[in-house]
Motif scaffolding. Structure first.
Motif, PDB file in Angstrom:
ATOM      1  N   GLU A 177       0.855  -1.186   0.000  1.00  0.00           N
ATOM      2  CA  GLU A 177       0.000   0.000   0.000  1.00  0.00           C
ATOM      3  C   GLU A 177       0.889   1.233   0.000  1.00  0.00           C
ATOM      4  O   GLU A 177       1.979   1.229   0.581  1.00  0.00           O
ATOM      5  CB  GLU A 177      -0.899   0.046   1.242  1.00  0.00           C
ATOM      6  CG  GLU A 177      -1.998  -0.988   1.276  1.00  0.00           C
ATOM      7  CD  GLU A 177      -2.795  -0.952   2.576  1.00  0.00           C
ATOM      8  OE1 GLU A 177      -2.610  -0.003   3.376  1.00  0.00           O
ATOM      9  OE2 GLU A 177      -3.571  -1.884   2.804  1.00  0.00           O
ATOM     10  N   MET A 178       0.397   2.316  -0.621  1.00  0.00           N
ATOM     11  CA  MET A 178       1.155   3.565  -0.631  1.00  0.00           C
ATOM     12  C   MET A 178       0.281   4.740  -0.188  1.00  0.00           C
ATOM     13  O   MET A 178      -0.911   4.800  -0.483  1.00  0.00           O
ATOM     14  CB  MET A 178       1.763   3.822  -2.006  1.00  0.00           C
ATOM     15  CG  MET A 178       0.791   3.842  -3.155  1.00  0.00           C
ATOM     16  SD  MET A 178       1.590   3.880  -4.789  1.00  0.00           S
ATOM     17  CE  MET A 178       2.222   5.552  -4.854  1.00  0.00           C
ATOM     18  N   TYR A 179       0.919   5.651   0.543  1.00  0.00           N
ATOM     19  CA  TYR A 179       0.252   6.825   1.080  1.00  0.00           C
ATOM     20  C   TYR A 179       1.097   8.057   0.754  1.00  0.00           C
ATOM     21  O   TYR A 179       2.257   7.951   0.357  1.00  0.00           O
ATOM     22  CB  TYR A 179       0.078   6.699   2.595  1.00  0.00           C
ATOM     23  CG  TYR A 179      -0.836   5.558   2.989  1.00  0.00           C
ATOM     24  CD1 TYR A 179      -2.186   5.784   3.223  1.00  0.00           C
ATOM     25  CD2 TYR A 179      -0.352   4.262   3.095  1.00  0.00           C
ATOM     26  CE1 TYR A 179      -3.033   4.738   3.566  1.00  0.00           C
ATOM     27  CE2 TYR A 179      -1.190   3.205   3.437  1.00  0.00           C
ATOM     28  CZ  TYR A 179      -2.531   3.458   3.666  1.00  0.00           C
ATOM     29  OH  TYR A 179      -3.375   2.430   3.999  1.00  0.00           O
TER      30      TYR A 179
ATOM     31  N   THR B  99      -2.603  14.992   3.482  1.00  0.00           N
ATOM     32  CA  THR B  99      -2.151  13.612   3.603  1.00  0.00           C
ATOM     33  C   THR B  99      -3.353  12.697   3.455  1.00  0.00           C
ATOM     34  O   THR B  99      -4.492  13.120   3.655  1.00  0.00           O
ATOM     35  CB  THR B  99      -1.468  13.339   4.950  1.00  0.00           C
ATOM     36  OG1 THR B  99      -0.853  12.046   4.921  1.00  0.00           O
ATOM     37  CG2 THR B  99      -2.477  13.352   6.106  1.00  0.00           C
ATOM     38  N   ASN B 100      -3.088  11.447   3.090  1.00  0.00           N
ATOM     39  CA  ASN B 100      -4.137  10.423   3.165  1.00  0.00           C
ATOM     40  C   ASN B 100      -3.752   9.326   4.146  1.00  0.00           C
ATOM     41  O   ASN B 100      -4.330   8.253   4.156  1.00  0.00           O
ATOM     42  CB  ASN B 100      -4.446   9.830   1.786  1.00  0.00           C
ATOM     43  CG  ASN B 100      -3.285   9.024   1.212  1.00  0.00           C
ATOM     44  OD1 ASN B 100      -2.154   9.084   1.709  1.00  0.00           O
ATOM     45  ND2 ASN B 100      -3.546   8.273   0.154  1.00  0.00           N
TER      46      ASN B 100
ATOM     47  N   ASP C 280     -11.866  10.161   2.070  1.00  0.00           N
ATOM     48  CA  ASP C 280     -11.541   9.102   3.019  1.00  0.00           C
ATOM     49  C   ASP C 280     -11.364   7.728   2.379  1.00  0.00           C
ATOM     50  O   ASP C 280     -11.384   6.724   3.079  1.00  0.00           O
ATOM     51  CB  ASP C 280     -12.626   9.019   4.100  1.00  0.00           C
ATOM     52  CG  ASP C 280     -12.641  10.246   4.999  1.00  0.00           C
ATOM     53  OD1 ASP C 280     -11.567  10.857   5.175  1.00  0.00           O
ATOM     54  OD2 ASP C 280     -13.716  10.588   5.514  1.00  0.00           O
ATOM     55  N   THR C 281     -11.209   7.694   1.062  1.00  0.00           N
ATOM     56  CA  THR C 281     -10.953   6.425   0.376  1.00  0.00           C
ATOM     57  C   THR C 281      -9.621   6.517  -0.353  1.00  0.00           C
ATOM     58  O   THR C 281      -9.193   7.605  -0.737  1.00  0.00           O
ATOM     59  CB  THR C 281     -12.050   6.092  -0.645  1.00  0.00           C
ATOM     60  OG1 THR C 281     -12.031   7.086  -1.691  1.00  0.00           O
ATOM     61  CG2 THR C 281     -13.431   6.071   0.024  1.00  0.00           C
ATOM     62  N   MET C 282      -8.971   5.382  -0.547  1.00  0.00           N
ATOM     63  CA  MET C 282      -7.692   5.394  -1.234  1.00  0.00           C
ATOM     64  C   MET C 282      -7.824   5.956  -2.646  1.00  0.00           C
ATOM     65  O   MET C 282      -7.071   6.844  -3.058  1.00  0.00           O
ATOM     66  CB  MET C 282      -7.104   3.981  -1.275  1.00  0.00           C
ATOM     67  CG  MET C 282      -6.597   3.503   0.075  1.00  0.00           C
ATOM     68  SD  MET C 282      -5.128   4.421   0.628  1.00  0.00           S
ATOM     69  CE  MET C 282      -3.835   3.462  -0.152  1.00  0.00           C
ATOM     70  N   THR C 283      -8.793   5.446  -3.402  1.00  0.00           N
ATOM     71  CA  THR C 283      -8.978   5.907  -4.780  1.00  0.00           C
ATOM     72  C   THR C 283      -9.300   7.395  -4.816  1.00  0.00           C
ATOM     73  O   THR C 283      -8.716   8.162  -5.600  1.00  0.00           O
ATOM     74  CB  THR C 283     -10.091   5.111  -5.467  1.00  0.00           C
ATOM     75  OG1 THR C 283      -9.743   3.720  -5.486  1.00  0.00           O
ATOM     76  CG2 THR C 283     -10.290   5.591  -6.895  1.00  0.00           C
ATOM     77  N   GLY C 284     -10.225   7.818  -3.966  1.00  0.00           N
ATOM     78  CA  GLY C 284     -10.606   9.224  -3.931  1.00  0.00           C
ATOM     79  C   GLY C 284      -9.469  10.134  -3.501  1.00  0.00           C
ATOM     80  O   GLY C 284      -9.284  11.231  -4.046  1.00  0.00           O
TER      81      GLY C 284
ATOM     82  N   THR D 143      -8.077   3.524   9.171  1.00  0.00           N
ATOM     83  CA  THR D 143      -9.404   3.006   8.820  1.00  0.00           C
ATOM     84  C   THR D 143      -9.296   1.612   8.216  1.00  0.00           C
ATOM     85  O   THR D 143     -10.073   0.711   8.566  1.00  0.00           O
ATOM     86  CB  THR D 143     -10.090   3.945   7.812  1.00  0.00           C
ATOM     87  OG1 THR D 143     -10.214   5.250   8.388  1.00  0.00           O
ATOM     88  CG2 THR D 143     -11.483   3.437   7.445  1.00  0.00           C
ATOM     89  N   LEU D 144      -8.313   1.435   7.346  1.00  0.00           N
ATOM     90  CA  LEU D 144      -8.135   0.134   6.696  1.00  0.00           C
ATOM     91  C   LEU D 144      -7.558  -0.910   7.646  1.00  0.00           C
ATOM     92  O   LEU D 144      -7.751  -2.111   7.451  1.00  0.00           O
ATOM     93  CB  LEU D 144      -7.217   0.278   5.471  1.00  0.00           C
ATOM     94  CG  LEU D 144      -7.739   1.120   4.318  1.00  0.00           C
ATOM     95  CD1 LEU D 144      -6.712   1.163   3.191  1.00  0.00           C
ATOM     96  CD2 LEU D 144      -9.075   0.586   3.800  1.00  0.00           C
ATOM     97  N   HIS D 145      -6.839  -0.436   8.665  1.00  0.00           N
ATOM     98  CA  HIS D 145      -6.194  -1.357   9.605  1.00  0.00           C
ATOM     99  C   HIS D 145      -6.550  -0.946  11.035  1.00  0.00           C
ATOM    100  O   HIS D 145      -5.685  -0.523  11.811  1.00  0.00           O
ATOM    101  CB  HIS D 145      -4.674  -1.336   9.406  1.00  0.00           C
ATOM    102  CG  HIS D 145      -4.273  -1.584   7.983  1.00  0.00           C
ATOM    103  ND1 HIS D 145      -4.281  -2.838   7.419  1.00  0.00           N
ATOM    104  CD2 HIS D 145      -3.888  -0.730   6.996  1.00  0.00           C
ATOM    105  CE1 HIS D 145      -3.899  -2.760   6.159  1.00  0.00           C
ATOM    106  NE2 HIS D 145      -3.670  -1.488   5.874  1.00  0.00           N
ATOM    107  N   PRO D 146      -7.825  -1.074  11.389  1.00  0.00           N
ATOM    108  CA  PRO D 146      -8.278  -0.618  12.703  1.00  0.00           C
ATOM    109  C   PRO D 146      -7.748  -1.503  13.827  1.00  0.00           C
ATOM    110  O   PRO D 146      -7.453  -2.678  13.630  1.00  0.00           O
ATOM    111  CB  PRO D 146      -9.792  -0.700  12.605  1.00  0.00           C
ATOM    112  CG  PRO D 146     -10.035  -1.803  11.597  1.00  0.00           C
ATOM    113  CD  PRO D 146      -8.924  -1.668  10.600  1.00  0.00           C
ATOM    114  N   LEU D 147      -7.636  -0.896  14.986  1.00  0.00           N
ATOM    115  CA  LEU D 147      -7.281  -1.664  16.171  1.00  0.00           C
ATOM    116  C   LEU D 147      -8.487  -2.403  16.700  1.00  0.00           C
ATOM    117  O   LEU D 147      -9.621  -1.881  16.658  1.00  0.00           O
ATOM    118  CB  LEU D 147      -6.773  -0.722  17.262  1.00  0.00           C
ATOM    119  CG  LEU D 147      -5.351  -0.175  17.079  1.00  0.00           C
ATOM    120  CD1 LEU D 147      -5.148   1.003  18.019  1.00  0.00           C
ATOM    121  CD2 LEU D 147      -4.332  -1.241  17.331  1.00  0.00           C
ATOM    122  N   PRO D 148      -8.320  -3.615  17.214  1.00  0.00           N
ATOM    123  CA  PRO D 148      -9.433  -4.287  17.873  1.00  0.00           C
ATOM    124  C   PRO D 148      -9.943  -3.450  19.048  1.00  0.00           C
ATOM    125  O   PRO D 148      -9.181  -2.682  19.644  1.00  0.00           O
ATOM    126  CB  PRO D 148      -8.815  -5.601  18.380  1.00  0.00           C
ATOM    127  CG  PRO D 148      -7.637  -5.809  17.492  1.00  0.00           C
ATOM    128  CD  PRO D 148      -7.110  -4.446  17.163  1.00  0.00           C
TER     129      PRO D 148
END
Length: 236
Positions: free
Chosen positions: A145-147, A220-221, A200-204, A227-232
């Motif tokens: 993934e890239m940010y 920044t995104n 709030d989406t990668m594509t957007g 959001t994609l990798h939330p904590l339990p």
């Protein structure tokens, strides 16, 4: 093997970028993920020897170097996360002008350089590499993934453009110190101070940063990562 038993490798551009972010991410995810950072000694997407044909190999070389340092196997790496400085790569050429400095000088509305053509060549190179990477979902079988940080990490996190190289480490250390013991507030900081209208989406988010002068503005995104990798529940 489950995600939390493996290493998630963040690749950033420089040592000070690692200093600013690594301990924050480690603290936030300390109970369920093994987060590690590796710096690439510069912007791989702007390196004139990097092309869309070899950039995945270049990234994997960084991963291999990390694995050797940590004595890990490829099977120990769950995911590669790469954070790029945007550096105004997607601005129109009309926003590139002749300046008085050999180095690129960034503002939120233009890039100035004695050799304006050099900026145009750099932007073309960087766009080609990044556009290719946006189609990549894994590198050598490892999820990818890239940010982005815009105009760069210094601008996004410290709200300073054209930061002197000699000051980067002290700014990074001061930034991290603000979050010691309350690292979860970094997520709020991104959303209140840096996201600045990014979807709030990668594509957007990537579509947005490519428009107009957004790749020079403070954005920044990286908030999407959480959001994609939330904590339990209960781990923050």
């Amino acid at each position: 093997m489950a995600e939390e038993k493996k290493t998630i490798l963040f690749i950033v551009e420089g040592k000070s970028d690692k200093s600013a972010l690594e301990k924050i991410f480690k603290a936030i995810y300390k109970r369920n993920r093994n987060i590690e950072f590796k710096f690439a000694k510069g912007d791989i997407s702007s390196d004139l020897t990097t092309t869309k044909s070899n950039v995945e190999d270049r990234i994997y070389e960084i991963v291999v170097g990390f694995m050797k340092d940590k004595k890990l196997n490829k099977s120990d790496i769950y995911q590669i996360i790469q954070i790029f400085d945007m550096d105004g790569a997607y601005i129109p050429e009309t926003a590139i002008g002749a300046g008085t400095e050999h180095d690129f000088v960034y503002t939120t509305t233009n890039i100035l350089c004695k050799d304006a053509e050099r900026v145009k060549r750099r932007n073309y190179q960087k766009r080609a590499v990044m556009d290719h990477l946006l189609t990549v979902r894994e590198i050598r079988g490892i999820a990818y993934e890239m940010y982005f940080m815009s105009c760069n990490l210094d601008h996004a996190l410290y709200d300073v453009m054209n930061l002197d190289e000699n000051l980067k480490q002290s700014y990074a250390d001061q930034f991290y110190e603000k979050f010691i013991g309350k690292e979860w507030l970094f997520i709020d900081f991104l959303n209140t101070d840096v996201v600045n209208g990014v979807p709030d989406t990668m594509t957007g988010s990537w579509s947005y940063i490519k428009e107009a002068l957004h790749s020079l503005e403070r954005h920044t995104n990286l908030h999407i990562y959480f959001t994609l990798h939330p904590l339990p529940d209960g781990l923050l």
